[in-house]
Write an enzyme that holds these catalytic residues in place. Structure first.
Site, mmCIF file in Angstrom:
data_model
loop_
_atom_site.group_PDB
_atom_site.id
_atom_site.type_symbol
_atom_site.label_atom_id
_atom_site.label_comp_id
_atom_site.label_asym_id
_atom_site.label_seq_id
_atom_site.Cartn_x
_atom_site.Cartn_y
_atom_site.Cartn_z
ATOM 1 N N THR A 113 4.123 0.786 -2.621
ATOM 2 C CA THR A 113 4.004 0.661 -4.075
ATOM 3 C C THR A 113 5.116 1.447 -4.760
ATOM 4 O O THR A 113 5.613 1.041 -5.810
ATOM 5 C CB THR A 113 2.639 1.141 -4.584
ATOM 6 O OG1 THR A 113 2.481 2.551 -4.339
ATOM 7 C CG2 THR A 113 1.499 0.399 -3.904
ATOM 8 N N ALA A 137 -2.399 -0.963 -3.417
ATOM 9 C CA ALA A 137 -3.518 -0.169 -2.918
ATOM 10 C C ALA A 137 -3.090 1.253 -2.615
ATOM 11 O O ALA A 137 -1.910 1.545 -2.372
ATOM 12 C CB ALA A 137 -4.100 -0.804 -1.658
ATOM 13 N N ALA A 170 0.837 -1.198 0.000
ATOM 14 C CA ALA A 170 0.000 0.000 0.000
ATOM 15 C C ALA A 170 0.870 1.245 0.000
ATOM 16 O O ALA A 170 1.996 1.246 0.506
ATOM 17 C CB ALA A 170 -0.916 0.012 1.222
ATOM 18 N N CYS A 171 0.350 2.308 -0.595
ATOM 19 C CA CYS A 171 0.920 3.637 -0.465
ATOM 20 C C CYS A 171 2.414 3.660 -0.822
ATOM 21 O O CYS A 171 2.804 3.277 -1.904
ATOM 22 C CB CYS A 171 0.658 4.142 0.952
ATOM 23 S SG CYS A 171 1.218 5.809 1.319
ATOM 24 N N GLY A 172 3.253 4.078 0.099
ATOM 25 C CA GLY A 172 4.679 4.183 -0.164
ATOM 26 C C GLY A 172 5.322 2.882 -0.573
ATOM 27 O O GLY A 172 6.329 2.877 -1.303
#
Length: 204
Positions: free
Chosen positions: A111, A158, A107-109
């Site tokens: 990715t 995500a 998720a987030c960072g």
């Protein structure tokens, strides 16, 4: 038999992104096979880390001891340091897991870290925004999907603001709930519809 779900923990970890998934993997209520999974935290070392929310976590194991053969899934939360040298070990671990056909959920960072590692160049994925991942210099822009969560085989990606969608995708990979229970769970936590609560209560 108990299967292990590994969760990366590190300084600046974004607490909210994994709150739903860790709580409900650990909570036996409504699960298809209660007790099947256990959570094991993985740190750069076994030294304590501090999350973005200020929580102090002592990792169960060090990254050097993480083996895809011992894992059902690796969860990579976001944080502020995924592009930094200190996260290279986690980025490489994601590659090892995917090459071993063991699921990875980022998720987030995280990715961004996968983009830096070249793991998003050839497969559908999402993140916080297309422009965010483009700052990594990666080559996968044509495969970006503007959605809260994207699953491509054994990879889940995500947005930072979709922890419920992130959890639902992970539960599906783990086959944690029956289909009807999963729908009721998301009705409650994702759609914020109280009817989902009563459906879950009826499910036991």
């Amino acid at each position: 038999m108990t299967d292990t779900v590994h969760v990366a923990v590190f300084d600046t970890l974004a607490d909210w992104e994994i709150g739903y998934v860790t709580a409900h993997i650990r909570r036996p209520s409504w699960q298809r096979n209660p007790g099947r999974y256990r959570l094991v935290t993985v740190g750069p070392t076994t030294d304590p880390v501090t999350t973005m929310g200020g929580l102090r976590v002592v990792p169960d194991i060090a990254l050097a001891d993480l083996d895809p053969a011992d894992s059902a899934l690796l969860i990579l939360p976001g944080g502020d340091t995924w592009a930094e040298p200190e996260m290279a070990g986690f980025r490489a671990a994601a590659r090892r897991f995917l090459e071993a056909d063991v699921p990875v959920a980022a998720a987030c960072g995280a990715t961004f870290g996968l983009a830096v590692e070249g793991l998003l160049d050839d497969r559908p994925h999402t993140s916080n925004a297309r422009e965010y991942l483009e700052m990594s210099g990666y080559g996968g822009g044509a495969h970006y999907v503007d959605a809260p969560v994207v699953r491509d085989g054994n990879l889940i990606t995500a947005s930072a603001v979709a922890p419920v969608h992130f959890a639902r995708a992970i539960f599906a990979v783990l086959d944690l709930y029956d289909e009807g229970v999963a729908a009721s769970w998301f009705k409650l936590y994702g759609d914020r519809n109280p009817a989902g609560f009563y459906e879950l209560m009826a499910a036991g």
